[in-house]
Design an enzyme around this catalytic site. Structure first.
Site, PDB file in Angstrom:
ATOM      1  N   CYS A   2       0.840  -1.187   0.000  1.00 55.51           N
ATOM      2  CA  CYS A   2       0.000   0.000   0.000  1.00 55.51           C
ATOM      3  C   CYS A   2       0.882   1.246   0.000  1.00 55.51           C
ATOM      4  CB  CYS A   2      -0.948   0.083   1.180  1.00 55.51           C
ATOM      5  SG  CYS A   2      -2.027  -1.332   1.343  1.00 55.51           S
ATOM      6  N   ARG A  27       3.867  -0.298  -4.880  1.00 60.13           N
ATOM      7  CA  ARG A  27       3.618  -0.781  -3.524  1.00 60.13           C
ATOM      8  C   ARG A  27       2.301  -1.534  -3.394  1.00 60.13           C
ATOM      9  NH1 ARG A  27       6.875   1.578   0.151  1.00 60.13           N
ATOM     10  NH2 ARG A  27       5.457   0.953   1.795  1.00 60.13           N
ATOM     11  N   TRP A  73      -2.866  -2.721  -1.630  1.00 62.40           N
ATOM     12  CA  TRP A  73      -2.568  -4.148  -1.817  1.00 62.40           C
ATOM     13  C   TRP A  73      -3.426  -4.860  -0.783  1.00 62.40           C
ATOM     14  CZ3 TRP A  73      -0.527  -8.222   1.080  1.00 62.40           C
ATOM     15  CH2 TRP A  73      -0.097  -9.329   0.348  1.00 62.40           C
ATOM     16  N   ASN A  99      -1.919   1.937   5.946  1.00 66.36           N
ATOM     17  CA  ASN A  99      -1.063   0.899   5.380  1.00 66.36           C
ATOM     18  C   ASN A  99      -0.675   0.001   6.548  1.00 66.36           C
ATOM     19  OD1 ASN A  99       0.972  -0.571   4.181  1.00 66.36           O
ATOM     20  ND2 ASN A  99       2.350   1.157   3.896  1.00 66.36           N
ATOM     21  N   GLY A 100      -0.887  -1.308   6.439  1.00 63.53           N
ATOM     22  CA  GLY A 100      -0.548  -2.219   7.535  1.00 63.53           C
ATOM     23  C   GLY A 100      -1.749  -3.079   7.895  1.00 63.53           C
ATOM     24  N   GLU A 471      16.368 -18.722  -7.979  1.00 66.14           N
ATOM     25  CA  GLU A 471      16.056 -17.341  -8.342  1.00 66.14           C
ATOM     26  C   GLU A 471      15.426 -17.295  -9.743  1.00 66.14           C
ATOM     27  OE1 GLU A 471      15.560 -14.657  -7.054  1.00 66.14           O
ATOM     28  OE2 GLU A 471      15.854 -13.134  -8.584  1.00 66.14           O
ATOM     29  N   LYS A 475      11.680 -15.807 -10.562  1.00 67.06           N
ATOM     30  CA  LYS A 475      11.426 -14.757 -11.572  1.00 67.06           C
ATOM     31  C   LYS A 475      10.327 -15.211 -12.529  1.00 67.06           C
ATOM     32  CE  LYS A 475      12.827 -12.031 -10.157  1.00 67.06           C
ATOM     33  NZ  LYS A 475      13.648 -11.739  -9.038  1.00 67.06           N
ATOM     34  N   GLU A 478       6.809 -15.305 -10.759  1.00 66.97           N
ATOM     35  CA  GLU A 478       6.146 -14.058 -10.367  1.00 66.97           C
ATOM     36  C   GLU A 478       5.697 -13.224 -11.543  1.00 66.97           C
ATOM     37  OE1 GLU A 478       8.573 -11.456  -7.917  1.00 66.97           O
ATOM     38  OE2 GLU A 478      10.366 -12.129  -8.929  1.00 66.97           O
ATOM     39  N   HIS A 494      15.275 -38.669  -6.616  1.00 64.47           N
ATOM     40  CA  HIS A 494      14.666 -39.131  -5.369  1.00 64.47           C
ATOM     41  C   HIS A 494      13.163 -38.851  -5.325  1.00 64.47           C
ATOM     42  CE1 HIS A 494      18.542 -40.267  -3.775  1.00 64.47           C
ATOM     43  NE2 HIS A 494      19.010 -39.095  -4.179  1.00 64.47           N
ATOM     44  N   LYS A 593       5.820  -4.302  -4.335  1.00 64.43           N
ATOM     45  CA  LYS A 593       7.281  -4.182  -4.278  1.00 64.43           C
ATOM     46  C   LYS A 593       7.812  -4.204  -2.850  1.00 64.43           C
ATOM     47  CE  LYS A 593      11.252  -3.443  -6.242  1.00 64.43           C
ATOM     48  NZ  LYS A 593      11.802  -4.643  -6.900  1.00 64.43           N
TER      49      LYS A 593
HETATM   50  C1  F6R Z   1      11.124 -10.958  -6.095  1.00 65.76           C
HETATM   51  C2  F6R Z   1      11.203  -9.917  -5.096  1.00 65.76           C
HETATM   52  C3  F6R Z   1      10.929 -10.281  -3.685  1.00 65.76           C
HETATM   53  C4  F6R Z   1      11.837  -9.467  -2.745  1.00 65.76           C
HETATM   54  C5  F6R Z   1      11.443  -9.721  -1.292  1.00 65.76           C
HETATM   55  C6  F6R Z   1      12.326  -8.955  -0.338  1.00 65.76           C
HETATM   56  O1  F6R Z   1      11.477 -10.486  -7.352  1.00 65.76           O
HETATM   57  O2  F6R Z   1      11.439  -8.780  -5.398  1.00 65.76           O
HETATM   58  O3  F6R Z   1      11.067 -11.645  -3.467  1.00 65.76           O
HETATM   59  O4  F6R Z   1      13.156  -9.836  -2.978  1.00 65.76           O
HETATM   60  O5  F6R Z   1      10.110  -9.344  -1.086  1.00 65.76           O
HETATM   61  O6  F6R Z   1      12.245  -7.586  -0.579  1.00 65.76           O
HETATM   62  P1  F6R Z   1      13.366  -6.609  -0.070  1.00 65.76           P
HETATM   63  O7  F6R Z   1      14.600  -6.941  -0.821  1.00 65.76           O
HETATM   64  O8  F6R Z   1      12.865  -5.232  -0.372  1.00 65.76           O
HETATM   65  O9  F6R Z   1      13.531  -6.860   1.397  1.00 65.76           O
END
Ligand code: F6R
Length: 598
Positions: A2, A27, A73, A99-100, A471, A475, A478, A494, A593
């Site tokens: 948010c 956000r 969000w 927010n929260g 990783e 990617k 998501e 296994h 984000k």
């Molecule tokens: C995936 C992604 C998330 C962040 C995670 C931690 O692409 O961006 O998995 O890596 O939410 O976020 P930060 O780095 O801001 O603590």
């Protein structure tokens, strides 16, 4: 999660609020809304969906130059117009954005029902905050005091901004575990969850800490402690440019950020190398290094994957045992920490609540916290004993790319610094090698077109290449919404190999000579069961030709630096599969984000 904006100044507030929200959409972006004062009453406009849904129908007018806005969000209640913020109080005297999560919202509703507050128009936990502030405001007629009394009753996490219909001279705000910053202008002031929201208007910023309150007027801003005693807060000057937070000719932020990696890595590393020698200037590290017995890394998501690679390189170069913990699971290990422990927290935003709570536990146990962070002035930065900044610049695309590779750069530097192993020259070459890896883009794009409809994708690796596989798989998940998985190649037999059938697509990473032959054997095993294999490698070996349908060759680095290069084709692959599928890469569904709820 948010985004909050607030404006108090001259002229209509709604264009300022909407512009601010557009910079905070990363956000949360499932609904949005604004509220402003209009001749002694509050006007609220909101809409489900992305910000454009709000701007399409926005009516500007009668605005007294004071307003608040929100991009959501969803946590409590789906993404509907009713659940969007701002929320009005029952008698329409107060409006809030939040927010929260208010954990005791049901108990508060119950309590308020004794005072006639029984009308709720949304399913959110936030609406009760408006009612609660109004309840106290009706007796005190002091907005800050009413917010304070309300907060004293709340449990959970919050950044809240509130307006009263009959107080066009002030916005009040409070934060706990959710960021809030204040922008200072001339005859106008701003409130926001993050700096980009206000950067086109001012570069002078004050940061609010947990349990602090703010009162914004047109000519002055006041900060108060938990007991409402006034606090002096320093004003910081933001030195980065708004242009770095724009798309700069690319179709999306994500593609721009993928291409920015050579620059970001170069800046993160080169500033720390003077006359060929690495110097991190981290007193904490220097004082702890001689007696250090172990290191614990804590992070979430992509930053956690960077931590796994950090573990490998520190263990290899320094010879110290390193454990890596997912921040939301950290509570179970924190009890074993002592003052001799070094905890390394990794975070792009510096606002991730799980990571923040983890370092709070660590510090409570007496451990020292070194954070690898991208955002200067973030909450984690302020709560750590020392910070090693990545110089990625603002990362707007929800999927982390340049933040990840610069986090790897930070770990490589930490390992070099602790080991004194003198591999600075190879470190400095990495930015160019990442640039060369980006030259695979057209090939990857063609492969992505061929595989975009495939729902059976598996990433394989061994050792550090398995971490890259994790990783790569995150990617793809998501931004493409493909239910793919990552496996240590040796573990496949296994159980998981049962999933392999004709049509399964396997993407394999081979950057480590020690595990190369075994990887080749594992790839032959999946091909024998009908899988098609794409191999991504920095090594040259004839045997791979028989084990893969296609091979992407990358520049050769020191092997422990290879994950920085091998992730590049995987980022491009996820990106182009998502765009082939017609998906919104910058703002994928269900994500935000900055994750500020637990
Ligand atoms: C995936 C992604 C998330 C962040 C995670 C931690 O692409 O961006 O998995 O890596 O939410 O976020 P930060 O780095 O801001 O603590």
């Amino acid at each position: 999660m948010c985004g909050i904006v607030g404006y108090i100044g001259q002229g209509p507030s709604s264009p300022v609020l909407v512009e601010g929200l557009s910079k905070l959409a990363y956000r949360g972006y499932d609904s949005s809304g604004i509220a402003f004062l209009d001749n002694g009453s509050i006007t609220v406009q909101k809409a489900a969906g992305k910000l454009e849904k709000l701007t399409e129908r926005l009516i500007i007018g009668g605005d007294e130059g004071i307003g608040i806005g929100h991009t959501r969000w969803a946590t409590h209640g789906p993404a509907t117009t009713e659940n969007a913020h701002p929320h009005l109080s029952q008698h329409k005297q107060i409006v809030i954005v939040h927010n929260g999560i208010i954990e005791n919202h049901l108990a508060l509703k119950n309590e308020l029902s004794w005072f006639g507050y029984d009308t709720y128009l949304s399913e959110t936990d936030s609406e009760v905050v408006a009612h609660l502030i109004e309840h106290f405001y009706r007796s005190s007629h002091d907005l800050l005091e009413a917010l304070h009394q309300a907060v004293e009753k709340m449990e959970g996490s919050y950044a809240i901004a509130a307006l009263a219909a009959d107080r066009p001279q002030e916005i009040v705000a409070v934060r706990k575990n959710s960021p809030l910053i204040i922008g200072l202008g001339e005859g106008e002031n701003f409130l926001a969850s993050d700096v980009p929201a206000i950067l086109s208007r001012t570069r002078r910023v004050m940061y609010l800490n947990d349990d602090e309150y703010a009162r914004l007027g047109r000519e002055k801003v006041e900060i108060f402690a938990r007991d409402l005693s006034p606090i002096d807060r320093e004003v910081c000057q933001i030195d980065w440019d708004i242009k770095t937070a724009e798309k700069g000719g690319y179709d999306t932020f994500t593609l721009k950020e993928i291409h920015e990696q050579p620059r970001a890595i170069r800046e993160t590393i080169s500033h720390r190398i003077k006359q060929g020698r690495l110097s991190l200037e981290l007193e904490l590290l220097e004082s702890m290094a001689p007696s250090l017995q172990r290191i614990t890394i804590v992070a979430c998501g992509t930053a956690y994957h960077a931590g796994l690679i950090g573990k490998t390189v520190i263990e290899e170069l320094v010879g110290l045992p390193v454990q890596v913990e997912i921040a939301s699971e950290f509570w179970s290990v924190a009890r074993f920490l002592t003052p001799a422990d070094l905890v390394i927290a990794v975070s792009q935003s510096g606002e991730t609540i799980d990571t923040l709570q983890a370092i709070r536990l660590a510090r409570r146990a007496g451990a020292k916290v070194l954070s690898i962070l991208n955002v200067v002035g973030s909450t984690l930065a302020r709560e750590s004993d020392a910070v090693l900044y990545t110089w990625a610049g603002p990362e707007i695309g929800v999927a982390s790319t340049k933040a990840y590779t610069t986090q790897l750069a930070a770990f490589f530097m930490l390992a070099l610094s602790l080991s004194g192993s003198g591999q600075e020259a190879e470190l400095l070459e990495l930015a160019d090698q990442v640039d060369q890896a980006l030259a695979t883009e057209e090939t990857i794009r063609r492969i992505a077109r061929e595989q975009a409809a495939n729902e059976k994708i598996m990433f394989l690796g061994r050792g550090v290449d398995y971490y890259t596989a994790l990783e790569a798989s995150l990617k793809l998940k998501e931004i493409s919404y493909i239910n793919c998985l990552a496996m240590p190649a040796g573990e496949l037999k296994h159980g998981t190999i049962a999933l392999v059938e004709p049509g399964t697509w396997v993407v394999a990473f081979l950057t480590q000579s020690q595990t190369y032959d075994k990887m080749v054997s594992n790839l032959k095993e999946v091909r024998a069961r009908g899988a098609k294999v794409l191999a991504i490698t920095c090594l040259s070996g004839d045997s791979l030709a028989d084990a893969a349908d296609e091979i992407i060759h990358l520049p050769k680095t020191l092997e422990h630096y290879a994950p920085m290069v091998s992730i590049i084709p995987a980022q491009l692959l996820a990106y182009y599969i998502a765009t082939e599928r017609g998906l919104d890469v910058d703002q994928p569904r269900n994500l935000a984000k900055s994750v500020t709820v637990e």
